[in-house]
Enzyme design. Structure first.
Site, PDB file in Angstrom:
ATOM      1  N   HIS A 387       0.844  -1.204   0.000  1.00  0.00           N
ATOM      2  CA  HIS A 387       0.000   0.000   0.000  1.00  0.00           C
ATOM      3  C   HIS A 387       0.882   1.258   0.000  1.00  0.00           C
ATOM      4  O   HIS A 387       0.725   2.140  -0.855  1.00  0.00           O
ATOM      5  CB  HIS A 387      -0.906  -0.021   1.241  1.00  0.00           C
ATOM      6  CG  HIS A 387      -1.821   1.157   1.357  1.00  0.00           C
ATOM      7  ND1 HIS A 387      -3.152   1.113   0.993  1.00  0.00           N
ATOM      8  CD2 HIS A 387      -1.611   2.423   1.797  1.00  0.00           C
ATOM      9  CE1 HIS A 387      -3.708   2.290   1.191  1.00  0.00           C
ATOM     10  NE2 HIS A 387      -2.790   3.112   1.691  1.00  0.00           N
ATOM     11  N   GLU A 388       1.807   1.334   0.956  1.00  0.00           N
ATOM     12  CA  GLU A 388       2.648   2.527   1.074  1.00  0.00           C
ATOM     13  C   GLU A 388       3.598   2.665  -0.116  1.00  0.00           C
ATOM     14  O   GLU A 388       3.894   3.774  -0.564  1.00  0.00           O
ATOM     15  CB  GLU A 388       3.433   2.510   2.390  1.00  0.00           C
ATOM     16  CG  GLU A 388       2.582   2.554   3.652  1.00  0.00           C
ATOM     17  CD  GLU A 388       1.607   3.716   3.710  1.00  0.00           C
ATOM     18  OE1 GLU A 388       1.854   4.751   3.061  1.00  0.00           O
ATOM     19  OE2 GLU A 388       0.573   3.591   4.407  1.00  0.00           O
ATOM     20  N   HIS A 391       1.815   4.429  -2.909  1.00  0.00           N
ATOM     21  CA  HIS A 391       1.919   5.887  -2.755  1.00  0.00           C
ATOM     22  C   HIS A 391       3.298   6.369  -3.216  1.00  0.00           C
ATOM     23  O   HIS A 391       3.423   7.368  -3.921  1.00  0.00           O
ATOM     24  CB  HIS A 391       1.755   6.287  -1.279  1.00  0.00           C
ATOM     25  CG  HIS A 391       0.364   6.203  -0.756  1.00  0.00           C
ATOM     26  ND1 HIS A 391      -0.702   6.812  -1.381  1.00  0.00           N
ATOM     27  CD2 HIS A 391      -0.141   5.614   0.367  1.00  0.00           C
ATOM     28  CE1 HIS A 391      -1.815   6.586  -0.670  1.00  0.00           C
ATOM     29  NE2 HIS A 391      -1.490   5.861   0.384  1.00  0.00           N
ATOM     30  N   HIS A 394       3.780   6.269  -6.997  1.00  0.00           N
ATOM     31  CA  HIS A 394       2.955   7.329  -7.588  1.00  0.00           C
ATOM     32  C   HIS A 394       3.697   8.666  -7.475  1.00  0.00           C
ATOM     33  O   HIS A 394       3.838   9.409  -8.457  1.00  0.00           O
ATOM     34  CB  HIS A 394       1.608   7.390  -6.849  1.00  0.00           C
ATOM     35  CG  HIS A 394       0.578   8.257  -7.508  1.00  0.00           C
ATOM     36  ND1 HIS A 394      -0.688   8.448  -7.003  1.00  0.00           N
ATOM     37  CD2 HIS A 394       0.620   9.004  -8.641  1.00  0.00           C
ATOM     38  CE1 HIS A 394      -1.361   9.258  -7.786  1.00  0.00           C
ATOM     39  NE2 HIS A 394      -0.590   9.615  -8.794  1.00  0.00           N
TER      40      HIS A 394
END
Length: 598
Positions: A387-388, A391, A394
């Site tokens: 998940h992190e 980020h 991105h």
């Protein structure tokens, strides 16, 4: 019990490399002094923003000082989070926070001064090649123009600002400090004080009496303050309606969506598409009832585990390898950046004494992102890692392909990349799982993500929509009305398999997001957009991957809806939500098959 290590004992390979931001404290101090000494330069443009050249120079200086301040802040904040008990970095963080206030203050004249210019001159600036890098900034300023008031009116609204914070502040104090919950019985039979933090743990208990006791104690406590809490929420609605009217917006919802240029249709489509998909949630509730083997499914059964605790021990090294394998559908380039991040000093891996809890991704333009974890050897931590890193990649691709001003993506887009990584990881694990117990554990984990992030947040969003619609018609919103609207929504969303307990009518009173009005829908749209991307990537392959990578590289260079649309996810239609729901339907089907409940 294994002792938590001291920061000094954490191996270098498990720490993030903040030296990539500033090699040492001396370098940080030097940049700090540079920003301080150059603040006066900002004032030199005040009263002179009337031609393209002065506006360009002003924006360039604004970017320069903002980026330096951002870098100073990220370094100080991350150092502080390594060990929050260390006073040196607490002082450094306080120092840079004060600097940021000064920097923002020195720039506060820019937008009002540009807005005061005649409309034709503003339009000419947008088309001026000398200001090409600032085209979107100028367009944003022009969009605001119709909602900006005269100087005296703006000054008056600014003075109202402190008063306007009152409903949220009062709720925060009431909710976090003044509300005292009773003692409830835990799994060990001992009585313990109920708290916000312990509530979810009680709801996840295998003992139904523990769940029921905590549920009734929680809402019984809020029920005693129903008049005060209704008045507090009502005051927040009044505040938002006042601002919307003062700034000439048709409604509080439109005022809230305007900044990101999100059409009201996006909000309406989400609610309509979820209504269309409620039979799926009803089917999931039916399955939950069967798996729990209960005559009646109650609201306090929603978080109860559906399978015997299946323990998945996953070391950090194993988690890294699995995550790397799971993102292979995104191509070699994406996997290479992931590997670079996993091995290249981006991540602070393990818990240590004084370290900030939880996980996040932070960073400043021009250096790689930084990810804080508190890794445990379990499934949840592996999902947190991917998940992190979603980020992080991105941000990395946005920064690599955009200029400073257009690199920062909006909150509306923020959860898409992180959730897409989770979807790919889940797909990878399910495809390779041969143990029925493990597979059921994974399916339950994923189905509950849909329930809590899409259905529950949309129900919250619909509640907000309904109460604002009433308030804007001048109708009263007593605690009876709020409870009635909220209870009816729970009945509608959870279906016939659910016995909707009377106590749930007070749940609206404990949701802090209702004081950040029209915010929760972004959780549901972000999750749906990610699932839509995942489905396209796994079925179409390379064309979908190229579109998705284009999305990651776009940063904030255009409005959120347009960026997603170009990548193949049109949130102005219900289609992405329907695609996400088709994934949810497959999950339920697999769960029914495995449990013999179909």
């Amino acid at each position: 019990m294994k002792q938590v290590m001291k920061r000094s004992d954490v191996p270098a390979a498990s720490r993030w490399r903040l030296e990539d931001l500033f090699p040492d404290q001396k370098a940080w101090d030097k940049d700090y002094e540079t920003v301080k000494s150059r603040l006066g330069e900002m004032g030199a443009f005040e009263g002179k923003l009337s031609d393209a050249d002065s506006i360009r120079q002003c924006f360039e200086l604004e970017d320069e000082l903002s980026l330096m301040t951002e870098r100073l802040y990220v370094y100080a904040s991350n150092r502080h989070h390594e060990n929050t008990a260390e006073p040196v970095y607490q002082a450094l963080l306080d120092k840079v926070k004060k600097l940021a206030v000064e920097v923002n203050g020195s720039m506060s004249y820019i937008t009002p001064e540009i807005l005061a210019l005649p409309a034709d001159r503003l339009e000419a600036f947008v088309a001026d090649p000398a200001l090409a890098s600032y085209k979107k900034t100028l367009e944003d300023i022009i969009r605001q123009k119709q909602h900006v008031l005269s100087k005296p009116e703006e000054a008056l609204l600014a003075q109202v600002g402190n008063v306007a914070q009152a409903p949220g502040t009062i709720f925060g104090v009431l909710n976090n400090a003044d509300l005292k919950f009773p003692l409830v019985r835990g799994d060990d039979g001992e009585e313990v004080e109920l708290t916000h933090g312990r509530y979810i743990q009680f709801l996840e208990s295998r003992n139904r009496d523990v769940r029921k006791g905590a549920f009734e104690a929680m809402y019984g406590t809020y029920g005693k303050l129903r008049n005060t809490l209704a008045a507090t929420l009502g005051a927040n609605l009044t505040k938002n309606m006042f601002y919307a009217k003062a700034r000439k917006y048709p409604s509080a919802l439109e005022a809230s969506l305007y900044g990101d240029k999100i059409p009201v249709d996006v909000y309406d489509n989400l609610v309509a598409a979820i209504h269309e998909s409620l039979p799926l949630l009803h089917r999931y509730m039916e399955l939950r009832k069967k798996l729990l083997n209960v005559d009646e499914l109650h609201m306090y059964d929603l978080f109860a585990p559906l399978v015997d605790e299946y323990k998945m021990d996953i070391t950090y090294e194993e988690a890294k390898q699995t995550v790397l394998e799971s993102v292979k559908p995104l191509g070699d380039g994406y996997a290479a950046i992931m590997e670079q991040g996993l091995e290249g000093g981006w991540i602070d891996v393990y818990e240590n004494e004084g370290k900030r809890s939880g996980a996040y991704c932070s960073g400043a333009f021009g250096t790689h992102p930084f990810v804080l974890l508190n890794h445990k050897d379990n499934l949840s931590s592996m999902f947190t890692l991917t998940h992190e890193m979603g980020h992080a990649i991105h941000s990395y691709l946005s920064d690599s392909n955009q200029e400073y001003r257009s690199a920062q993506y909006t909150i509306f887009l923020a959860e898409v990349a992180s959730t897409l990584n989770e979807a790919l990881l889940m797909n990878y694990l399910l495809e390779r799982s041969t143990d029925p117990k493990q597979k059921m554990y994974l399916l339950c984990y994923y189905a509950d993500k849909f329930r809590t992030t899409v259905f529950r947040q949309t129900m919250f969003a619909e509640f907000e929509q309904l109460i604002y619609a009433r308030a804007e018609k001048g109708e009263s919103l007593t605690h009876q009305e709020l409870c009635s609207i909220y209870y009816d929504l729970n009945v509608r969303y959870h279906g016939a398999a659910m016995t909707v307990d009377k106590e749930i009518e007070m749940e609206w009173a404990r949701i802090p997001h209702f004081y950040r009005s029209f915010y929760v829908f972004k959780y549901a749209t972000g999750f749906s957009a990610a699932e839509s991307f995942a489905k396209q990537i796994l079925t179409e392959g390379e064309p979908a991957v190229e579109r998705y990578l284009g999305f990651l590289k776009s940063g904030g260079s255009d409005y959120s809806i347009e960026i997603l649309k170009r990548a193949g996810v049109d949130m102005s239609t219900p289609e992405p939500i329907r695609q996400a729901m088709s994934v949810f339907e497959q999950l339920i089907g697999q769960m029914e098959q495995l449990s013999g409940a179909n």
